[in-house]
Design an enzyme around this catalytic site. Structure first.
Site, PDB file in Angstrom:
ATOM      1  N   GLN A  54       0.834  -1.201   0.000  1.00 35.89           N
ATOM      2  CA  GLN A  54       0.000   0.000   0.000  1.00 35.89           C
ATOM      3  C   GLN A  54       0.869   1.252   0.000  1.00 35.89           C
ATOM      4  O   GLN A  54       1.271   1.749   1.051  1.00 35.89           O
ATOM      5  CB  GLN A  54      -0.952  -0.005   1.194  1.00 35.89           C
ATOM      6  CG  GLN A  54      -1.917   1.144   1.115  1.00 35.89           C
ATOM      7  CD  GLN A  54      -3.183   0.906   1.874  1.00 35.89           C
ATOM      8  OE1 GLN A  54      -3.337  -0.089   2.578  1.00 35.89           O
ATOM      9  NE2 GLN A  54      -4.107   1.823   1.747  1.00 35.89           N
ATOM     10  N   PHE A  55       1.132   1.776  -1.196  1.00 31.07           N
ATOM     11  CA  PHE A  55       1.991   2.950  -1.322  1.00 31.07           C
ATOM     12  C   PHE A  55       1.376   4.186  -0.688  1.00 31.07           C
ATOM     13  O   PHE A  55       2.083   5.118  -0.311  1.00 31.07           O
ATOM     14  CB  PHE A  55       2.343   3.219  -2.795  1.00 31.07           C
ATOM     15  CG  PHE A  55       1.252   3.858  -3.595  1.00 31.07           C
ATOM     16  CD1 PHE A  55       1.230   5.241  -3.761  1.00 31.07           C
ATOM     17  CD2 PHE A  55       0.258   3.100  -4.190  1.00 31.07           C
ATOM     18  CE1 PHE A  55       0.229   5.840  -4.508  1.00 31.07           C
ATOM     19  CE2 PHE A  55      -0.743   3.690  -4.932  1.00 31.07           C
ATOM     20  CZ  PHE A  55      -0.757   5.067  -5.093  1.00 31.07           C
ATOM     21  N   THR A  56       0.048   4.207  -0.512  1.00 34.91           N
ATOM     22  CA  THR A  56      -0.612   5.387   0.060  1.00 34.91           C
ATOM     23  C   THR A  56      -0.274   5.604   1.532  1.00 34.91           C
ATOM     24  O   THR A  56      -0.591   6.658   2.079  1.00 34.91           O
ATOM     25  CB  THR A  56      -2.144   5.299  -0.110  1.00 34.91           C
ATOM     26  OG1 THR A  56      -2.624   4.134   0.559  1.00 34.91           O
ATOM     27  CG2 THR A  56      -2.525   5.253  -1.587  1.00 34.91           C
TER      28      THR A  56
END
Length: 149
Positions: free
Chosen positions: A78-80
């Site tokens: 999850q890059f967010t």
């Protein structure tokens, strides 16, 4: 490296309407890789997660790890998690590692976690549009970050 760790009774990932992966009792780990992360960050997190004592013992205290209960792990990239929304209303992701850097690091992290934990470790699909379902147990949600260099 930043992880959001949730104690779950079950969790699953669905992609394109098809179930991709699932676990029973254990940990759902949303894993973010930053631009500055190295093998040392992956190793630290892969040692920390299986030994994190967030499951209840016989007296109802958080005193047991996912290893001790024989649980499972579901790890979703999850890059967010490295979003910066401090200015304006649209988050920026400049702290997140670009996908060509993050994907091999994520794959290595999963490999280390499997080796360190000895437990079943399922994953999402890196970069895919995923629907993540879970039954949070507690709820217990913890944010972990590898030590700053």
């Amino acid at each position: 490296m930043r992880c959001v760790v949730q104690r779950v009774r079950e969790a699953s990932v669905t992609i394109g309407g098809e179930r991709f992966s699932s676990i029973g009792a254990g940990l759902l780990v949303l894993a973010g890789i930053s631009r500055e992360d190295t093998e040392a960050d992956l190793a630290w997190m892969s040692r920390k997660l299986p030994n994190l004592r967030i499951f209840e013992d016989d007296e109802g205290r958080m005193n047991r790890s996912v290893k001790e209960i024989g649980g499972e792990l579901l790890v979703v990239s999850q890059f967010t998690l490295y979003a910066d929304a401090s200015r304006g209303n649209r988050p920026g992701f400049t702290e997140s590692a670009p996908s060509e850097v993050a994907q091999p690091l994520f794959d290595r992290f999963v490999e280390l976690l499997r080796r360190e934990s000895g437990l079943p470790v399922e994953t999402g699909s890196f970069g895919a549009d995923m629907q993540v379902s879970l039954i949070n147990d507690g709820p217990v949600t913890i944010i972990l970050e590898s030590p700053k260099k």
